[in-house]
Design an enzyme around this catalytic site. Structure first.
Site, PDB file in Angstrom:
ATOM      1  N   ASN A  92     145.014  23.204 -91.658  1.00 53.06           N
ATOM      2  CA  ASN A  92     144.602  23.406 -90.262  1.00 53.06           C
ATOM      3  C   ASN A  92     143.544  22.433 -89.752  1.00 53.06           C
ATOM      4  O   ASN A  92     143.044  22.593 -88.644  1.00 53.06           O
ATOM      5  CB  ASN A  92     144.133  24.837 -90.000  1.00 53.06           C
ATOM      6  CG  ASN A  92     145.305  25.738 -89.706  1.00 53.06           C
ATOM      7  OD1 ASN A  92     146.359  25.253 -89.259  1.00 53.06           O
ATOM      8  ND2 ASN A  92     145.165  27.016 -89.970  1.00 53.06           N
ATOM      9  N   ARG A 121     129.089  31.129 -70.144  1.00 55.65           N
ATOM     10  CA  ARG A 121     128.532  32.463 -69.894  1.00 55.65           C
ATOM     11  C   ARG A 121     127.442  32.832 -70.892  1.00 55.65           C
ATOM     12  O   ARG A 121     126.617  33.684 -70.620  1.00 55.65           O
ATOM     13  CB  ARG A 121     129.660  33.510 -69.898  1.00 55.65           C
ATOM     14  CG  ARG A 121     130.531  33.417 -68.648  1.00 55.65           C
ATOM     15  CD  ARG A 121     131.714  34.357 -68.703  1.00 55.65           C
ATOM     16  NE  ARG A 121     132.718  33.915 -69.644  1.00 55.65           N
ATOM     17  CZ  ARG A 121     133.820  34.592 -69.943  1.00 55.65           C
ATOM     18  NH1 ARG A 121     134.044  35.749 -69.366  1.00 55.65           N
ATOM     19  NH2 ARG A 121     134.698  34.124 -70.804  1.00 55.65           N
ATOM     20  N   GLN A 122     127.440  32.168 -72.049  1.00 54.78           N
ATOM     21  CA  GLN A 122     126.367  32.433 -73.035  1.00 54.78           C
ATOM     22  C   GLN A 122     125.203  31.506 -72.689  1.00 54.78           C
ATOM     23  O   GLN A 122     124.970  30.505 -73.334  1.00 54.78           O
ATOM     24  CB  GLN A 122     126.853  32.148 -74.457  1.00 54.78           C
ATOM     25  CG  GLN A 122     128.242  32.647 -74.791  1.00 54.78           C
ATOM     26  CD  GLN A 122     128.365  34.132 -74.551  1.00 54.78           C
ATOM     27  OE1 GLN A 122     127.474  34.897 -74.905  1.00 54.78           O
ATOM     28  NE2 GLN A 122     129.441  34.539 -73.924  1.00 54.78           N
ATOM     29  N   LYS A 176     127.946  45.351 -60.994  1.00 52.35           N
ATOM     30  CA  LYS A 176     128.651  45.640 -62.240  1.00 52.35           C
ATOM     31  C   LYS A 176     127.649  45.842 -63.357  1.00 52.35           C
ATOM     32  O   LYS A 176     126.613  45.203 -63.396  1.00 52.35           O
ATOM     33  CB  LYS A 176     129.559  44.441 -62.574  1.00 52.35           C
ATOM     34  CG  LYS A 176     130.203  44.494 -63.939  1.00 52.35           C
ATOM     35  CD  LYS A 176     131.259  43.398 -64.098  1.00 52.35           C
ATOM     36  CE  LYS A 176     130.707  42.125 -64.692  1.00 52.35           C
ATOM     37  NZ  LYS A 176     131.696  41.065 -64.848  1.00 52.35           N
ATOM     38  N   ARG A 200     127.680  45.637 -67.465  1.00 55.78           N
ATOM     39  CA  ARG A 200     128.509  45.315 -68.627  1.00 55.78           C
ATOM     40  C   ARG A 200     127.880  45.935 -69.866  1.00 55.78           C
ATOM     41  O   ARG A 200     126.712  45.733 -70.151  1.00 55.78           O
ATOM     42  CB  ARG A 200     128.637  43.802 -68.782  1.00 55.78           C
ATOM     43  CG  ARG A 200     129.577  43.402 -69.906  1.00 55.78           C
ATOM     44  CD  ARG A 200     129.808  41.899 -69.992  1.00 55.78           C
ATOM     45  NE  ARG A 200     130.755  41.358 -69.023  1.00 55.78           N
ATOM     46  CZ  ARG A 200     132.077  41.517 -69.084  1.00 55.78           C
ATOM     47  NH1 ARG A 200     132.615  42.247 -70.039  1.00 55.78           N
ATOM     48  NH2 ARG A 200     132.849  40.966 -68.181  1.00 55.78           N
ATOM     49  N   SER A 234     139.146  37.262 -67.685  1.00 52.15           N
ATOM     50  CA  SER A 234     139.296  37.056 -69.128  1.00 52.15           C
ATOM     51  C   SER A 234     140.016  38.268 -69.703  1.00 52.15           C
ATOM     52  O   SER A 234     141.240  38.325 -69.711  1.00 52.15           O
ATOM     53  CB  SER A 234     137.918  36.841 -69.754  1.00 52.15           C
ATOM     54  OG  SER A 234     138.053  36.634 -71.134  1.00 52.15           O
ATOM     55  N   THR A 235     139.289  39.306 -70.110  1.00 51.76           N
ATOM     56  CA  THR A 235     139.980  40.519 -70.577  1.00 51.76           C
ATOM     57  C   THR A 235     140.547  41.304 -69.390  1.00 51.76           C
ATOM     58  O   THR A 235     141.323  42.231 -69.580  1.00 51.76           O
ATOM     59  CB  THR A 235     139.009  41.466 -71.304  1.00 51.76           C
ATOM     60  OG1 THR A 235     138.039  41.929 -70.354  1.00 51.76           O
ATOM     61  CG2 THR A 235     138.310  40.782 -72.452  1.00 51.76           C
ATOM     62  N   GLY A 236     140.085  40.961 -68.193  1.00 51.10           N
ATOM     63  CA  GLY A 236     140.560  41.650 -66.994  1.00 51.10           C
ATOM     64  C   GLY A 236     139.826  42.958 -66.698  1.00 51.10           C
ATOM     65  O   GLY A 236     140.091  43.589 -65.672  1.00 51.10           O
ATOM     66  N   THR A 285     136.811  43.541 -65.697  1.00 54.23           N
ATOM     67  CA  THR A 285     136.047  43.489 -64.441  1.00 54.23           C
ATOM     68  C   THR A 285     136.985  43.772 -63.263  1.00 54.23           C
ATOM     69  O   THR A 285     136.692  44.592 -62.393  1.00 54.23           O
ATOM     70  CB  THR A 285     135.393  42.095 -64.296  1.00 54.23           C
ATOM     71  OG1 THR A 285     134.521  41.900 -65.410  1.00 54.23           O
ATOM     72  CG2 THR A 285     134.631  41.962 -62.992  1.00 54.23           C
TER      73      THR A 285
END
Ligand code: R5P
Length: 287
Positions: free
Chosen positions: A35, A92-93, A188, A190, A218-220, A222
Site C-alpha cells: 500500500n 475544522r481541527q 448547533k 455538537r 460530511s456525516t450529514g 447537521t
C-alpha cells in the site's frame, strides 16, 4: 503552465485545462503490494508552472500523493508549483480541542509550504480567518456562493434559506443576500462527530419552502437534525445545498430517506449531488 489531474480530481482538472486552453496531463499513481504509493509525471515539468489539482476528501493518501508529486516536480526543475485543492481537508481541527490534541490545520499548513501557491474553495476557516496567515504561502480563497445563489434562484422557488449553525453564516447569509431572500442562522451543539443537536425556537415554518445551506455535508447529521426540526415546524418542502459534498457513511441516502426533495453540491468533490460546476471559478483565478 500545465494542469495535472491527480487521482481525486481528473475530471475537474480536465475541465479547468479546457477553459484555460492549457495542456493537461494526468499524474500516474500506483500502489505497491504493501500500500505504499508511487507517483510519476507523464509529461516534462521542467521550467513550467505546474498546477496540481487534487480535492482532499478522504484525505490521507491524497495528501501523500500530492506531497510526493510536489517534491518530484521541484527536483525535476518545475518553475512554480500551484496546488488547487477544491476541498481542503483538516481545516475544522483549528484549535486544541483536547489539552494534548493535534491542531491538524496547522500541521497541514506546514506540510503544504512546499507549494508556491494554494488555491481552494470555501475552506472551513472559522478561528483562522486568513489562509495566507495560516499557510504562509500565496493563497487564494475562492467562494462558490455566487454559483450556489444562481442555482437556487434558477431551480428553487420562494425559498427561505436556513443556515444550520453559526459557522454557516458565511454561506447561508451571503447566498440569501444574493438571491434577495431571507436567511435564518440556527444554533448547533455538537456532542460527537455523529451527534449534534439543533433547535429552532419560536419560528413557524408552516407551508414554507426551505433550503438549508452549509459549507460541508460530511456525516450529514447537521443537515439531518435541521431537516427534522424544520419538518417538525411545518416546512412544506426542504432542500439541502452545500459547497463540499463529502457524504460520509451514506449521508446522501439518509437525507433522502428523511424526505429531502433535492440535495445539491458543487463538484469540488465528485459525487451524485454535484450539479454546480466550479471549474470556471478556478480557471479564472489561474489566468
Ligand atoms: C461545521 O461547522 C460545518 O460547517 C458543517 O456543518 C459540518 O462539518 C457538517 O458535518 P456533518 O455533516 O458531519 O454534521
Amino acid at each position: 503552465m500545465i494542469i495535472i489531474g491527480c487521482s481525486a480530481s481528473k475530471d475537474l482538472a480536465k475541465k479547468i485545462s479546457k477553459k484555460l486552453k492549457k495542456p493537461y496531463s494526468e499524474l500516474f499513481v500506483s500502489k505497491f503490494p504493501d500500500n505504499e504509493l508511487y507517483v510519476r509525471f507523464k509529461t516534462n515539468v521542467k521550467n513550467k508552472t505546474v498546477v496540481l489539482v487534487q480535492s482532499l476528501f478522504e484525505p490521507n493518501e491524497k495528501i501523500i500523493e500530492i506531497l510526493f508529486a510536489a517534491y518530484t516536480a521541484k527536483d525535476l526543475g518545475a518553475k512554480k508549483l500551484v496546488l488547487v485543492a477544491p476541498y481542503l481537508a483538516y481545516m475544522r481541527q483549528d484549535k486544541r480541542f483536547h489539552p494534548s490534541g493535534c491542531i491538524s490545520s496547522e500541521v497541514i499548513a506546514k506540510l503544504f509550504r512546499v507549494f508556491d501557491e494554494l488555491i481552494t474553495i470555501d475552506p472551513h476557516l472559522h478561528r483562522h480567518h486568513s489562509l495566507r496567515k495560516l499557510f504562509k504561502i500565496k493563497s487564494k480563497k475562492l467562494s462558490a456562493n455566487s454559483l450556489i445563489a444562481d442555482y437556487i434562484k434558477k431551480h428553487f422557488k420562494n425559498s427561505i434559506i436556513l443556515g444550520p449553525d453559526e459557522e454557516s453564516y458565511q454561506w447561508a447569509k451571503k447566498v440569501a443576500e444574493k438571491i434577495k431572500s431571507h436567511a435564518i442562522v440556527l444554533k448547533k451543539r455538537r456532542y460527537t462527530s455523529r451527534k449534534v443537536r439543533i433547535k429552532i425556537k419560536g419560528m413557524n415554518l408552516k407551508g414554507k419552502n426551505i433550503v438549508v445551506v452549509d459549507d460541508i455535508i460530511s456525516t450529514g447529521h447537521t443537515m439531518m437534525e435541521t431537516v427534522k426540526e424544520a419538518k417538525h415546524l411545518g416546512a412544506k418542502k426542504i432542500e439541502c445545498v452545500c459547497v463540499h459534498g463529502i457524504f460520509a457513511e451514506n449521508a446522501y441516502e439518509k437525507l433522502k430517506k428523511l424526505g429531502v426533495k433535492r440535495i445539491v453540491s458543487t463538484n469540488t468533490i465528485p459525487n451524485k449531488a454535484a450539479k454546480i460546476d466550479v471549474s470556471g471559478l478556478i480557471a479564472d483565478s489561474l489566468k
